[in-house]
Design a protein around this motif. Structure first.
Motif, PDB file in Angstrom:
ATOM      1  N   ASP A 163      37.276  45.779  37.928  1.00  0.00           N
ATOM      2  CA  ASP A 163      37.748  44.757  38.867  1.00  0.00           C
ATOM      3  C   ASP A 163      39.279  44.701  38.773  1.00  0.00           C
ATOM      4  N   ILE A 164      39.953  45.172  39.829  1.00  0.00           N
ATOM      5  CA  ILE A 164      41.417  45.299  39.740  1.00  0.00           C
ATOM      6  C   ILE A 164      42.136  43.947  39.643  1.00  0.00           C
ATOM      7  N   SER A 165      41.430  42.849  39.911  1.00  0.00           N
ATOM      8  CA  SER A 165      42.074  41.537  39.714  1.00  0.00           C
ATOM      9  C   SER A 165      42.250  41.241  38.216  1.00  0.00           C
ATOM     10  N   GLN A 166      41.634  42.083  37.386  1.00  0.00           N
ATOM     11  CA  GLN A 166      41.781  41.930  35.931  1.00  0.00           C
ATOM     12  C   GLN A 166      42.811  42.923  35.368  1.00  0.00           C
TER      13      GLN A 166
ATOM     14  N   PRO B  60      45.117  41.577  52.103  1.00  0.00           N
ATOM     15  CA  PRO B  60      44.691  41.256  50.733  1.00  0.00           C
ATOM     16  C   PRO B  60      43.642  42.245  50.230  1.00  0.00           C
ATOM     17  N   LEU B  61      43.782  42.671  48.989  1.00  0.00           N
ATOM     18  CA  LEU B  61      42.791  43.580  48.396  1.00  0.00           C
ATOM     19  C   LEU B  61      42.069  42.937  47.224  1.00  0.00           C
ATOM     20  N   ALA B  62      42.773  42.136  46.434  1.00  0.00           N
ATOM     21  CA  ALA B  62      42.150  41.452  45.291  1.00  0.00           C
ATOM     22  C   ALA B  62      43.046  40.304  44.862  1.00  0.00           C
ATOM     23  N   GLY B  63      42.444  39.215  44.437  1.00  0.00           N
ATOM     24  CA  GLY B  63      43.203  38.108  43.846  1.00  0.00           C
ATOM     25  C   GLY B  63      44.199  37.447  44.787  1.00  0.00           C
ATOM     26  N   SER B  64      44.058  37.666  46.075  1.00  0.00           N
ATOM     27  CA  SER B  64      44.995  37.060  47.040  1.00  0.00           C
ATOM     28  C   SER B  64      44.428  35.714  47.470  1.00  0.00           C
ATOM     29  N   THR B  65      45.099  34.645  47.065  1.00  0.00           N
ATOM     30  CA  THR B  65      44.571  33.298  47.255  1.00  0.00           C
ATOM     31  C   THR B  65      45.665  32.370  47.775  1.00  0.00           C
TER      32      THR B  65
ATOM     33  N   THR C 122      45.145  38.952  38.931  1.00  0.00           N
ATOM     34  CA  THR C 122      46.252  39.715  39.508  1.00  0.00           C
ATOM     35  C   THR C 122      46.048  39.797  41.015  1.00  0.00           C
ATOM     36  N   ARG C 123      47.156  39.708  41.757  1.00  0.00           N
ATOM     37  CA  ARG C 123      47.083  39.882  43.215  1.00  0.00           C
ATOM     38  C   ARG C 123      47.407  41.321  43.571  1.00  0.00           C
ATOM     39  N   VAL C 124      46.544  41.953  44.361  1.00  0.00           N
ATOM     40  CA  VAL C 124      46.812  43.304  44.853  1.00  0.00           C
ATOM     41  C   VAL C 124      46.728  43.270  46.381  1.00  0.00           C
ATOM     42  N   SER C 125      47.725  43.863  47.034  1.00  0.00           N
ATOM     43  CA  SER C 125      47.740  43.842  48.498  1.00  0.00           C
ATOM     44  C   SER C 125      48.298  45.146  49.037  1.00  0.00           C
TER      45      SER C 125
ATOM     46  N   LEU D 186      51.448  49.582  47.971  1.00  0.00           N
ATOM     47  CA  LEU D 186      50.548  48.614  47.342  1.00  0.00           C
ATOM     48  C   LEU D 186      51.411  47.705  46.482  1.00  0.00           C
ATOM     49  N   ARG D 187      51.058  46.433  46.437  1.00  0.00           N
ATOM     50  CA  ARG D 187      51.796  45.488  45.589  1.00  0.00           C
ATOM     51  C   ARG D 187      50.832  44.962  44.538  1.00  0.00           C
ATOM     52  N   ILE D 188      51.311  44.924  43.317  1.00  0.00           N
ATOM     53  CA  ILE D 188      50.522  44.377  42.206  1.00  0.00           C
ATOM     54  C   ILE D 188      51.358  43.270  41.579  1.00  0.00           C
ATOM     55  N   VAL D 189      50.874  42.053  41.665  1.00  0.00           N
ATOM     56  CA  VAL D 189      51.609  40.900  41.131  1.00  0.00           C
ATOM     57  C   VAL D 189      50.714  40.185  40.120  1.00  0.00           C
ATOM     58  N   ARG D 190      51.108  40.298  38.863  1.00  0.00           N
ATOM     59  CA  ARG D 190      50.299  39.684  37.800  1.00  0.00           C
ATOM     60  C   ARG D 190      50.496  38.172  37.782  1.00  0.00           C
TER      61      ARG D 190
END
Ligand SMILES: [Fe+2]
Length: 269
Positions: A82-85, A176-181, A258-261, A145-149
């Motif tokens: 799970d890439i949000s982890q 949004p791909l993961a953790g985008s809230t 983590t937010r991935v977009s 791709l953006r990865i923001v912890r």
């Protein structure tokens, strides 16, 4: 500078020599891909993006690409990770995070799980004109791709993309791909694409933001309180926004995700 996102105070500290802004409105001498659309005044819009099966293929394919980049960096990542982890996988290692981030900045569009033409067609519909994901200034076809912890200084400070030379005349998408809230998705200042440069103070060159260096200049301050919002598109949606809008500074306030977009730019065809 005091900054508030969705009525919450956030830490926003910029270092770097100030420029001397004039009254120029950068968009006034450029192609405005929001023109004529119901969202032209705000400079951004959240809309349904691709057909559900296509959007799912996009999300799953890009998720797998993130896993591949993590493996390239030396991490052991299973097929169902799970890439949000992500932040737990890299832990405190700056080197591991950098090794991943170095792979996600400019990715060739052949690596997209779907033909770029599908995305071009839908963005074109939303802009009411034909667009292509080809940067006329450098001739490249990239996506990012953006990865923001969570609670890390991974996010860009507030900026206009067009403070860098290669992004004039385009429109951006955020998917949004993961953790985008509501606590982590991209932030922007509605209507600021039509602001004169003098309405904010910004760094002349790249900024140091909460201790981290960025290539893009950043907003240092404003006479008025900035209304920063997070449009927060859902999993089947896209956020379209003008590169002339002030955006960024999207600190990830999720407790443990983590937010991935996906970010990609489109120009007139
Ligand atoms: Fe940007």
């Amino acid at each position: 500078m005091k900054a508030r996102i969705n009525e919450r105070d956030v830490d926003y500290r910029i270092e770097g020599e100030s420029g001397r802004p004039d009254d120029q409105v950068m968009l006034a001498s450029a192609i405005d891909l929001t023109a004529g659309q119901p969202w032209a005044a705000e400079g951004h819009s959240v809309a349904q993006f691709l057909a559900p099966d296509e959007q799912q293929a996009l999300r799953e394919g890009l998720t797998e690409l993130v896993r591949e980049f993590m493996r390239n960096a030396g991490l052991s990542v299973g097929a169902d990770f799970d890439i949000s982890q992500y932040h737990h996988a890299v832990g405190d290692s700056k080197e591991l995070h950098l090794a991943v981030v170095n792979q996600i900045k400019e990715i060739r569009q052949e690596r997209l799980p779907l033909p770029a033409a599908l995305l071009e067609a839908r963005v074109g519909e939303l802009c009411g004109r034909t667009v292509q994901a080809l940067n006329p200034w450098d001739g490249e076809r990239f996506f990012h791709l953006r990865i923001v912890r969570p609670n890390c200084a991974d996010n860009n400070p507030l900026h206009r993309d067009v403070w860098l030379p290669d992004y004039r005349d385009c429109v951006n998408i955020y998917v949004p791909l993961a953790g985008s809230t509501a606590d982590s998705s991209l932030t922007l200042v509605p209507g600021s694409h039509w602001w004169p440069e003098s309405r904010t103070e910004r760094t002349q060159g790249g900024a140091v933001y909460n201790g981290v260096s960025f290539t893009v200049p950043a907003v240092k301050g404003a006479a008025e309180p900035l209304r920063i919002i997070r449009p927060n598109p859902g999993p089947d949606e896209v956020l379209l926004f003008s590169p002339y809008l002030l955006h960024g500074g999207a600190v990830n306030l999720n407790p443990d995700q983590t937010r991935v977009s996906l970010e990609m730019r489109f120009w007139p065809a």
